[in-house]
Design an enzyme around this catalytic site. Structure first.
Site, PDB file in Angstrom:
ATOM      1  N   HIS A  86     -27.803  27.294 -27.032  1.00  0.00           N
ATOM      2  CA  HIS A  86     -26.856  26.239 -26.699  1.00  0.00           C
ATOM      3  C   HIS A  86     -25.839  26.008 -27.807  1.00  0.00           C
ATOM      4  O   HIS A  86     -24.686  25.669 -27.529  1.00  0.00           O
ATOM      5  CB  HIS A  86     -27.597  24.930 -26.424  1.00  0.00           C
ATOM      6  CG  HIS A  86     -28.171  24.840 -25.048  1.00  0.00           C
ATOM      7  ND1 HIS A  86     -29.447  25.224 -24.753  1.00  0.00           N
ATOM      8  CD2 HIS A  86     -27.626  24.416 -23.893  1.00  0.00           C
ATOM      9  CE1 HIS A  86     -29.671  25.038 -23.462  1.00  0.00           C
ATOM     10  NE2 HIS A  86     -28.582  24.554 -22.913  1.00  0.00           N
ATOM     11  N   ASN A 137     -31.162  23.934 -14.309  1.00  0.00           N
ATOM     12  CA  ASN A 137     -30.669  25.174 -14.896  1.00  0.00           C
ATOM     13  C   ASN A 137     -31.701  26.290 -14.729  1.00  0.00           C
ATOM     14  O   ASN A 137     -32.210  26.856 -15.692  1.00  0.00           O
ATOM     15  CB  ASN A 137     -30.315  24.979 -16.364  1.00  0.00           C
ATOM     16  CG  ASN A 137     -29.369  26.053 -16.866  1.00  0.00           C
ATOM     17  OD1 ASN A 137     -28.992  26.950 -16.128  1.00  0.00           O
ATOM     18  ND2 ASN A 137     -29.012  25.972 -18.125  1.00  0.00           N
TER      19      ASN A 137
END
Length: 494
Positions: free
Chosen positions: A380, A349
């Site tokens: 998140h 990522n």
């Protein structure tokens, strides 16, 4: 470690009030049809956009308008009325962009964007009781939050700070004119990245829309020495085909491995109570490996969509090959061969890691590692598993850095020792990552504690012992600071 929540696929129906945290561990469902359909349509639209609406044929305003219209349509198609949250956040933050002072625009924008995202995350737990919605809009909201805050900080750098106080990278990315409403919408909601990302820089995006993106990168190379009289026109077709092949392989692995080794195995009675420690260690690694292909699929496909539109050219490598990895979110080879926790995170990522570095790690004056991990967890969501992962990640990161600083130099005296060191650190890194990220897919407290109990909390204990008994060399914090013109001039005077 960005999560695409709608790809976690924990169920095919809305959660009821009777859903328990353990129910999240049901087998992974197929990839959502809407998501795959949108991304495949976006791929064809991207080719069409590059060929028939190239900068030489179409004005920037038309290009901005069309990518925005397509993006809005995709969001509504995928998420229905939940897409309103996305539009509300974009409009609120544009209001801040045009009304707030440049000295505080980044603070207000960051607080509003992260606050709104967090409220949406909380609603998914306390309103829907740990349910995973079939129309989970939090994924695009997370991507837009990254872009909104990235742009706000870059506007602040360009208009609210002195050039000599910026690092070289901050100067390069600084935005010196506030974007128009159309540019703002296009940057945040364009069809290439609104569904699955990745985050990118505003100046790079505007250069792409205006047709300066590729030539700006090529001008960094002396083409006359290479026998070229004019700048070449690199085609992304080869890169797109390569990434689509990787996407297909990832999809096949996802449909086979993930069903063969589901995450539910980690809370089975056999795993928790009957298997020996070595078996648990190996099985945890296999299950975590089996959970990766869905991310490989989503991120590589998203990268291919951007490349197909002509966006993502990063320059020329040392062999003279054209590179289309400006927006790549992962390097699979480096992930699977990582010999350190840091190397693994840097290649997983990538764009989210870059965002965390630019808005947090390089800017906070205290505890940069801790605050960056906390921001990552908050971004998140609010599932407890995320915080288990990131708190464990802090321990492992500090411990790994400590061991590396104290002992790595001992293995550099010969090639044989270096090979031994690489093999051992590869195995340790892969096992450590599997242990650390397991709560990220387990999500709830009970299965996480059950897993860690069955593993005797071994990595927590080892990491704490390393931190307590090995000397921590303090130079890491100094190295993280970006060099500004002021700091360079000060060194010269000294």
């Amino acid at each position: 470690m960005q999560c695409l929540p709608w790809l976690l696929g924990a169920g095919s129906h809305l959660a009821s009030t009777s859903v328990k945290p353990q129910d999240l561990l049901r087998p992974v469902s197929p990839l959502p049809v809407n998501f795959v359909a949108c991304q495949l349509f976006a791929l064809f639209a991207a080719f069409w956009f590059r060929i028939y609406l190239s900068p030489g044929k179409t004005s920037p305003d038309v290009r901005h308008a069309l990518v925005t219209i397509f993006g809005i349509y995709f969001v509504i198609f995928c998420f229905g009325w939940y897409s309103v949250h996305l539009f509300v956040l974009v409009l609120m933050c544009y209001g801040i962009m045009v009304t707030a002072s440049v000295s505080s625009i980044h603070r207000y924008t960051f607080l509003v964007a992260m606050g709104y995202l967090t409220i949406c995350h909380i609603s998914r737990i306390y309103i829907f009781h740990y349910g995973i919605l079939t129309t989970d809009f939090s994924g695009p909201l997370m991507i837009v939050t990254q872009k909104i805050t990235t742009l706000a900080f870059q506007v602040h750098d360009g208009l609210g700070r002195r050039a000599e106080d910026l690092s070289a990278e901050q100067q390069r990315l600084a935005v010196k004119v506030k974007p128009s409403f159309l540019e703002y919408l296009s940057y945040l909601l364009n069809f290439m990245s609104v569904i699955a990302g990745p985050c990118n820089n505003f100046k790079d995006y505007i250069a792409f829309i205006e047709g300066r993106h590729i030539h700006a990168k090529l001008l960094e190379v002396n083409w006359k020495q290479r026998g070229f009289h004019n700048l070449p026109e690199p085609s992304p077709t080869g890169a797109v085909i390569h990434k689509l092949c990787m996407t297909l392989v990832s999809l096949l692995l996802f449909l086979t491995l993930t069903k063969t080794f589901p995450v539910t195995c980690l809370v089975d009675d056999w795993f928790v109570h009957k298997a020996n420690f070595l078996t648990r260690l190996c099985y945890l690694y296999i299950v975590m490996q089996a959970s990766k292909p869905k991310y490989y699929f989503a991120w590589t496909l998203a990268d291919a969509v951007n490349n197909a539109a002509g966006f993502g050219f990063s320059g020329v490598d040392k062999n003279g090959n054209f590179c289309w990895d400006l927006l790549s979110n992962l390097n699979i080879w480096k992930i699977e061969t990582a010999t350190s926790f840091k190397m693994y995170l840097e290649n997983w990522n990538i764009q989210t890691a870059t965002w965390l570095k630019r808005v947090c790690y390089e800017r906070v004056p205290w505890y940069p590692t801790v605050l960056t991990f906390f921001l990552s967890a908050l971004w998140h969501g609010v599932y407890p598993g995320y915080y288990f992962t990131f708190l464990t990640g802090i321990l492992v990161t500090v411990a790994a850095r400590t061991v590396r600083n104290n002992y790595r130099h001992c293995f550099l005296s010969s090639r044989a020792l270096k090979v031994v060191y690489d093999v051992v650190t590869w195995a340790v890194t892969q096992l450590a990552v599997s242990y650390t990220v397991a709560p990220f897919v387990l999500l709830a407290v009970e299965p996480t504690i059950s897993l860690y109990k069955s593993m005797y909390f071994y990595l927590h204990i080892i990491s704490l012992l390393i931190i307590l008994f090995l000397p921590i060399k303090p130079h890491a914090h100094i190295q993280r600071q970006p060099q500004t013109l002021n700091s360079v001039n000060k060194k010269k005077k000294d």
